[in-house]
Design a protein around this motif. Structure first.
Motif, short mmCIF file in Angstrom:
data_model
loop_
_atom_site.label_atom_id
_atom_site.label_comp_id
_atom_site.label_asym_id
_atom_site.label_seq_id
_atom_site.Cartn_x
_atom_site.Cartn_y
_atom_site.Cartn_z
N THR A 230 -30.61 22.38 21.75
CA THR A 230 -29.46 22.10 20.90
C THR A 230 -28.94 20.69 21.17
O THR A 230 -28.72 19.90 20.26
CB THR A 230 -28.35 23.14 21.12
OG1 THR A 230 -28.84 24.42 20.73
CG2 THR A 230 -27.10 22.81 20.32
N LEU A 231 -28.75 20.37 22.44
CA LEU A 231 -28.24 19.04 22.79
C LEU A 231 -29.24 17.94 22.43
O LEU A 231 -28.85 16.87 21.97
CB LEU A 231 -27.91 18.98 24.28
CG LEU A 231 -26.71 19.83 24.71
CD1 LEU A 231 -26.58 19.85 26.23
CD2 LEU A 231 -25.43 19.33 24.08
N THR B 39 -31.29 17.85 20.00
CA THR B 39 -31.51 17.66 18.56
C THR B 39 -30.26 17.19 17.83
O THR B 39 -30.29 17.02 16.61
CB THR B 39 -31.98 18.98 17.90
OG1 THR B 39 -30.99 19.98 18.12
CG2 THR B 39 -33.32 19.42 18.46
N ARG B 40 -29.18 16.93 18.54
CA ARG B 40 -27.94 16.51 17.89
C ARG B 40 -28.11 15.12 17.27
O ARG B 40 -28.67 14.22 17.87
CB ARG B 40 -26.79 16.47 18.90
CG ARG B 40 -25.44 16.28 18.22
CD ARG B 40 -24.46 15.54 19.08
NE ARG B 40 -24.85 14.19 19.40
CZ ARG B 40 -24.78 13.15 18.57
NH1 ARG B 40 -24.33 13.29 17.35
NH2 ARG B 40 -25.15 11.95 18.98
N ARG B 41 -27.66 14.99 16.05
CA ARG B 41 -27.63 13.69 15.37
C ARG B 41 -26.30 13.58 14.64
O ARG B 41 -25.69 14.58 14.29
CB ARG B 41 -28.78 13.59 14.36
CG ARG B 41 -30.14 13.59 15.01
CD ARG B 41 -31.25 13.20 14.05
NE ARG B 41 -31.28 13.98 12.83
CZ ARG B 41 -32.23 14.83 12.48
NH1 ARG B 41 -33.24 15.03 13.28
NH2 ARG B 41 -32.19 15.47 11.34
N SER B 42 -25.89 12.36 14.39
CA SER B 42 -24.65 12.13 13.67
C SER B 42 -24.95 11.98 12.19
O SER B 42 -25.54 10.98 11.78
CB SER B 42 -23.95 10.87 14.18
OG SER B 42 -23.59 11.03 15.53
N ASN C 246 -20.52 17.74 20.38
CA ASN C 246 -21.51 18.73 20.83
C ASN C 246 -21.07 20.15 20.49
O ASN C 246 -21.90 20.99 20.12
CB ASN C 246 -21.77 18.59 22.33
CG ASN C 246 -22.67 17.43 22.65
OD1 ASN C 246 -23.50 17.02 21.85
ND2 ASN C 246 -22.49 16.86 23.83
N HIS D 7 -21.75 20.78 16.86
CA HIS D 7 -23.20 20.93 16.66
C HIS D 7 -23.68 22.30 17.16
O HIS D 7 -24.46 22.97 16.49
CB HIS D 7 -23.94 19.80 17.39
CG HIS D 7 -25.42 19.87 17.28
ND1 HIS D 7 -26.09 19.73 16.08
CD2 HIS D 7 -26.37 20.08 18.23
CE1 HIS D 7 -27.40 19.84 16.30
NE2 HIS D 7 -27.59 20.06 17.59
N GLY E 148 -21.92 19.70 11.61
CA GLY E 148 -22.21 18.32 11.95
C GLY E 148 -20.92 17.64 12.33
O GLY E 148 -19.82 18.07 11.96
#
Length: 192
Positions: free
Chosen positions: A13-14, A16-19, A128, A131, A136
Motif C-alpha cells: 500500500t505504501l 504504490t501511493r501516488r499523488s 498515507n 490512500h 487519493g
C-alpha cells in the motif's frame, strides 16, 4: 503482531501511493468515520516532548465552497492574479481539504525545527491514511498557504503556519507513474 501477509499488504500500500492531479480528486469523499480514521492515522507521528505542535482544519461542503470563493476574491487582488487564480482552482474538485497547521512552540527545549518536522509528518500521514482507505490525496501549499489574508481565513494564531493543504477524494483518474530516485541515488552507508 502483524502477520507477514498483513505486513506485505501494508508495505505494498505504501509503495504504490501516488499523488493524483487535483482535478482527479472528486466526490464521494471519505465518510465522517473514515475522516476520523484518517485523523487518527495522521496523529501517529513522532512528537518529541508530546507537544502536539500541529492543528488540523477540516474543510468540506458549503464551508469549502465559501473558503475557495474567498480565496478567489483575494487572488483577483494580487499582481499575479491569473497565476494565483489557476492555483486556487486546484482546490475546487476534492470533496475534503485538510489543512495541517504547524503550531511550533518557540523557545521550548524541543527545537522548533523538530516541531515543524512533526507537522510535516502529520501531512504525510494524512496522505498515507487517505490512500490506505482507498482515496487519493494531493499535498499542496500554494500562495494561499503563505498569504496573510488567505491564512487569516483559517483563523491561524500568531506563529502558526500552514504546513500543507491536503486535498482528499475519490480518484477518477490514477496518476501516471513518474521517475523516482533510486535508493542508490540518495543513500550511502557511513563507513567505520
Amino acid at each position: 503482531m502483524a502477520t507477514i501477509a498483513e505486513t506485505r499488504t501494508c508495505a505494498e500500500t505504501l509503495a504504490t501511493r501516488r499523488s493524483p492531479l487535483p482535478d482527479a480528486l472528486v466526490a464521494p469523499g471519505p465518510s465522517s468515520k473514515e475522516i476520523d480514521k484518517i485523523v487518527e492515522i495522521a496523529l501517529r507521528v513522532p512528537d518529541h516532548g508530546r507537544l502536539s505542535p500541529w492543528r488540523l482544519i477540516l474543510i468540506a461542503g458549503e464551508a469549502k465552497r465559501l473558503w475557495v470563493d474567498r480565496l478567489l476574491e483575494l487572488a483577483d487582488q494580487r499582481p499575479d492574479a491569473g497565476k494565483t487564480r489557476v492555483s486556487t482552482r486546484k482546490l475546487v474538485s476534492a470533496p475534503l481539504v485538510v489543512v495541517v497547521v504547524s503550531a511550533a512552540i518557540p523557545g521550548h527545549k524541543v527545537p522548533e525545527w523538530e516541531q515543524v518536522l512533526s507537522a510535516g509528518a502529520v501531512c504525510m500521514n494524512v496522505v498515507n491514511g487517505a490512500h490506505a482507505l482507498g482515496y487519493g490525496a494531493q499535498w499542496l501549499t500554494g500562495w494561499h498557504a503563505y498569504d496573510e489574508q488567505a491564512t487569516a481565513l483559517l483563523g491561524l494564531e500568531e506563529n502558526q503556519k500552514v504546513a500543507g493543504v491536503i486535498l482528499v477524494g475519490s480518484v477518477v483518474e490514477p496518476a501516471p507513474e513518474r521517475p523516482r530516485a533510486s535508493a542508490a541515488d540518495v543513500t550511502r552507508w557511513l563507513e567505520a
